[in-house]
Scaffold this motif. Structure first.
Motif, PDB file in Angstrom:
ATOM      1  N   ALA A  14       0.831  -1.207   0.000  1.00 42.02           N
ATOM      2  CA  ALA A  14       0.000   0.000   0.000  1.00 42.02           C
ATOM      3  C   ALA A  14       0.862   1.251   0.000  1.00 42.02           C
ATOM      4  O   ALA A  14       0.556   2.247  -0.681  1.00 42.02           O
ATOM      5  N   ALA A  15       1.961   1.232   0.763  1.00 43.68           N
ATOM      6  CA  ALA A  15       2.857   2.392   0.816  1.00 43.68           C
ATOM      7  C   ALA A  15       3.356   2.769  -0.570  1.00 43.68           C
ATOM      8  O   ALA A  15       3.482   3.963  -0.897  1.00 43.68           O
ATOM      9  N   ALA A  16       3.623   1.788  -1.393  1.00 42.94           N
ATOM     10  CA  ALA A  16       4.107   2.057  -2.748  1.00 42.94           C
ATOM     11  C   ALA A  16       3.045   2.714  -3.620  1.00 42.94           C
ATOM     12  O   ALA A  16       3.374   3.331  -4.645  1.00 42.94           O
ATOM     13  N   ARG A  17       1.779   2.604  -3.206  1.00 43.83           N
ATOM     14  CA  ARG A  17       0.684   3.190  -3.992  1.00 43.83           C
ATOM     15  C   ARG A  17       0.238   4.550  -3.456  1.00 43.83           C
ATOM     16  O   ARG A  17      -0.658   5.167  -4.049  1.00 43.83           O
ATOM     17  N   VAL A  18       0.809   5.019  -2.368  1.00 43.90           N
ATOM     18  CA  VAL A  18       0.425   6.327  -1.821  1.00 43.90           C
ATOM     19  C   VAL A  18       0.966   7.422  -2.739  1.00 43.90           C
ATOM     20  O   VAL A  18       2.177   7.538  -2.942  1.00 43.90           O
ATOM     21  N   GLN A  19       0.078   8.214  -3.273  1.00 50.92           N
ATOM     22  CA  GLN A  19       0.440   9.225  -4.275  1.00 50.92           C
ATOM     23  C   GLN A  19       0.313  10.647  -3.744  1.00 50.92           C
ATOM     24  O   GLN A  19       0.199  11.591  -4.527  1.00 50.92           O
ATOM     25  N   VAL A  20       0.329  10.814  -2.433  1.00 51.13           N
ATOM     26  CA  VAL A  20       0.217  12.139  -1.829  1.00 51.13           C
ATOM     27  C   VAL A  20       1.419  12.377  -0.929  1.00 51.13           C
ATOM     28  O   VAL A  20       2.091  11.429  -0.504  1.00 51.13           O
ATOM     29  N   PRO A  21       1.727  13.641  -0.607  1.00 56.41           N
ATOM     30  CA  PRO A  21       2.854  13.913   0.294  1.00 56.41           C
ATOM     31  C   PRO A  21       2.660  13.225   1.637  1.00 56.41           C
ATOM     32  O   PRO A  21       1.608  13.356   2.253  1.00 56.41           O
ATOM     33  N   TRP A  22       3.708  12.536   2.093  1.00 55.02           N
ATOM     34  CA  TRP A  22       3.599  11.681   3.269  1.00 55.02           C
ATOM     35  C   TRP A  22       4.812  11.903   4.166  1.00 55.02           C
ATOM     36  O   TRP A  22       5.947  11.757   3.725  1.00 55.02           O
ATOM     37  N   LEU A  23       4.543  12.245   5.418  1.00 52.40           N
ATOM     38  CA  LEU A  23       5.585  12.394   6.418  1.00 52.40           C
ATOM     39  C   LEU A  23       5.577  11.180   7.330  1.00 52.40           C
ATOM     40  O   LEU A  23       4.565  10.892   7.987  1.00 52.40           O
ATOM     41  N   VAL A  24       6.698  10.473   7.399  1.00 53.96           N
ATOM     42  CA  VAL A  24       6.856   9.294   8.240  1.00 53.96           C
ATOM     43  C   VAL A  24       7.649   9.721   9.485  1.00 53.96           C
ATOM     44  O   VAL A  24       8.848   9.971   9.412  1.00 53.96           O
ATOM     45  N   VAL A  25       6.964   9.829  10.627  1.00 56.34           N
ATOM     46  CA  VAL A  25       7.599  10.239  11.878  1.00 56.34           C
ATOM     47  C   VAL A  25       7.795   9.000  12.747  1.00 56.34           C
ATOM     48  O   VAL A  25       6.863   8.215  12.939  1.00 56.34           O
ATOM     49  N   HIS A  26       9.012   8.849  13.287  1.00 50.66           N
ATOM     50  CA  HIS A  26       9.286   7.640  14.059  1.00 50.66           C
ATOM     51  C   HIS A  26      10.370   7.922  15.080  1.00 50.66           C
ATOM     52  O   HIS A  26      11.347   8.614  14.801  1.00 50.66           O
ATOM     53  N   GLY A  27      10.188   7.392  16.289  1.00 48.78           N
ATOM     54  CA  GLY A  27      11.192   7.524  17.328  1.00 48.78           C
ATOM     55  C   GLY A  27      12.376   6.608  17.084  1.00 48.78           C
ATOM     56  O   GLY A  27      12.218   5.432  16.776  1.00 48.78           O
ATOM     57  N   GLU A  28      13.563   7.156  17.252  1.00 52.54           N
ATOM     58  CA  GLU A  28      14.791   6.406  17.004  1.00 52.54           C
ATOM     59  C   GLU A  28      14.907   5.185  17.917  1.00 52.54           C
ATOM     60  O   GLU A  28      15.444   4.146  17.530  1.00 52.54           O
ATOM     61  N   GLU A  29      14.366   5.287  19.137  1.00 49.25           N
ATOM     62  CA  GLU A  29      14.501   4.224  20.126  1.00 49.25           C
ATOM     63  C   GLU A  29      13.201   3.455  20.335  1.00 49.25           C
ATOM     64  O   GLU A  29      12.997   2.863  21.398  1.00 49.25           O
ATOM     65  N   ASP A  30      12.333   3.442  19.343  1.00 51.59           N
ATOM     66  CA  ASP A  30      11.050   2.755  19.467  1.00 51.59           C
ATOM     67  C   ASP A  30      11.279   1.258  19.646  1.00 51.59           C
ATOM     68  O   ASP A  30      11.795   0.590  18.746  1.00 51.59           O
ATOM     69  N   ALA A  31      10.881   0.742  20.804  1.00 54.31           N
ATOM     70  CA  ALA A  31      11.040  -0.681  21.088  1.00 54.31           C
ATOM     71  C   ALA A  31       9.819  -1.493  20.687  1.00 54.31           C
ATOM     72  O   ALA A  31       9.875  -2.728  20.651  1.00 54.31           O
ATOM     73  N   THR A  32       8.709  -0.838  20.402  1.00 47.55           N
ATOM     74  CA  THR A  32       7.473  -1.527  20.025  1.00 47.55           C
ATOM     75  C   THR A  32       7.399  -1.742  18.524  1.00 47.55           C
ATOM     76  O   THR A  32       7.075  -2.841  18.041  1.00 47.55           O
ATOM     77  N   VAL A  33       7.675  -0.698  17.765  1.00 50.82           N
ATOM     78  CA  VAL A  33       7.745  -0.763  16.302  1.00 50.82           C
ATOM     79  C   VAL A  33       9.124  -0.219  15.919  1.00 50.82           C
ATOM     80  O   VAL A  33       9.327   1.000  15.882  1.00 50.82           O
ATOM     81  N   PRO A  34      10.096  -1.068  15.672  1.00 50.50           N
ATOM     82  CA  PRO A  34      11.459  -0.596  15.427  1.00 50.50           C
ATOM     83  C   PRO A  34      11.549   0.382  14.255  1.00 50.50           C
ATOM     84  O   PRO A  34      10.761   0.308  13.301  1.00 50.50           O
ATOM     85  N   VAL A  35      12.506   1.301  14.360  1.00 42.41           N
ATOM     86  CA  VAL A  35      12.636   2.353  13.358  1.00 42.41           C
ATOM     87  C   VAL A  35      12.916   1.781  11.968  1.00 42.41           C
ATOM     88  O   VAL A  35      12.653   2.434  10.952  1.00 42.41           O
ATOM     89  N   GLY A  36      13.417   0.545  11.909  1.00 42.30           N
ATOM     90  CA  GLY A  36      13.613  -0.084  10.605  1.00 42.30           C
ATOM     91  C   GLY A  36      12.323  -0.214   9.824  1.00 42.30           C
ATOM     92  O   GLY A  36      12.339  -0.192   8.576  1.00 42.30           O
ATOM     93  N   GLU A  37      11.201  -0.339  10.517  1.00 43.70           N
ATOM     94  CA  GLU A  37       9.913  -0.401   9.820  1.00 43.70           C
ATOM     95  C   GLU A  37       9.605   0.927   9.148  1.00 43.70           C
ATOM     96  O   GLU A  37       9.047   0.973   8.038  1.00 43.70           O
ATOM     97  N   ALA A  38       9.954   2.029   9.799  1.00 43.73           N
ATOM     98  CA  ALA A  38       9.752   3.348   9.191  1.00 43.73           C
ATOM     99  C   ALA A  38      10.628   3.507   7.954  1.00 43.73           C
ATOM    100  O   ALA A  38      10.189   4.063   6.930  1.00 43.73           O
ATOM    101  N   ARG A  39      11.858   3.037   8.035  1.00 48.41           N
ATOM    102  CA  ARG A  39      12.749   3.139   6.870  1.00 48.41           C
ATOM    103  C   ARG A  39      12.193   2.309   5.706  1.00 48.41           C
ATOM    104  O   ARG A  39      12.293   2.710   4.542  1.00 48.41           O
TER     105      ARG A  39
END
Length: 280
Positions: free
Chosen positions: A206-231
């Protein structure tokens, strides 16, 4: 805009599935905004959790109508902040949440909470699992003009072998809520939905199909959803921009009830306001 007063009222709406969605509408009291933002909470969350009211107030002071809501089966019921309906929580599915988010976006675009005057542009914002739902909705809904995700999941498949074994043998598994001490059921409906609607519920696709400006905000030390998921999400989205909040975790150090703002939370809020100023 920090001193701009905000009007706030609560509404209820009932989609075709028949379960009530309870929502908050916030808007600047001295203007009729042309833009709107719909905000989706995460797993074991609710619209009044921790930082969400502060975030919504900040967006409204910045000139937007803000619609935050409880998913219809999030388990809180009319009390809004306590999980009093664990059966509803257990019956919730990801497809149901997508239907609810779509309903709220459609009602907002129809001007239901703005005196019948449709907004000129609509933004979506989702936290954690709500971020994954916002990504799928932004990919599907032509009326969305901008997207922000906070600590968004890159996959909805977050269940281990023991959960699947429970679903197969008992039809239910349980998760603990550390804040409330409750054991919260998840019925097999969730697992069946993930399997039966795998293509729609593929967040990276789905992310590959998003055609609008998108800001991905993520905490560097997120232990619940690791920042690698944001990348991974930002790498898949052609219009995505990643902002990592240094030293910050899954909720940007905010707690429930909110004990005060934090540097991480303010960094996430300011980045969000800046993004919507340029895209809505």
């Amino acid at each position: 805009m920090a001193g701009t007063p905000v009007k706030h009222h609560r509404v209820e709406t009932t989609p075709p599935h028949g379960d009530v969605i309870r929502a908050d509408i916030r808007l600047p009291s001295r203007s009729d905004p042309d833009t709107a933002v719909v905000v989706a909470h995460g797993f074991k969350g609710f619209k009044d959790w921790g930082f969400l009211p502060h975030l919504c107030e900040s967006l409204a002071r910045d000139g937007h109508m803000v619609v935050s809501f409880n998913f219809s089966l999030n388990g809180t019921g009319p009390g809004l902040v306590d999980f009093t309906n664990l059966d509803a929580f257990g019956r919730n599915t990801l497809s149901r949440e997508l239907d609810d988010l779509r309903w709220m976006a459609d009602r907002t675009l129809a001007g239901e909470w703005s005196g019948g005057r449709p907004p000129a542009a609509l933004g979506l914002l989702g936290h954690s699992r709500g971020g994954g739902g916002a990504i799928v909705t932004a990919a599907e809904h032509p009326g969305v003009s901008a997207l922000v995700t906070w600590a968004a999941v890159s996959t909805f498949r977050r269940w281990g072998e023991e959960h699947v074994r429970d679903w197969k043998t008992r039809g239910v598994t349980y998760v603990d809520n550390a804040r409330t001490g409750q054991r919260m059921p998840l019925y097999r409906d969730l697992w069946d939905d993930l399997r039966e609607n795998a293509a729609r519920l593929d967040v990276v696709a789905a992310a590959a199909r998003v055609q609008v400006p998108w800001l991905v905000v993520h905490g560097e030390e997120d232990a619940t959803v690791p920042v690698g998921e944001a990348r991974r999400l930002a790498g898949a989205g052609p219009y995505a921009r990643l902002q990592v909040v240094a030293g910050s975790g899954h909720t940007f150090e905010a707690v429930h009830p909110l004990a005060g703002t934090t540097p991480g939370l303010e960094a996430a809020v300011e980045a969000t306001l800046h993004h919507y100023r340029g895209t809505l």
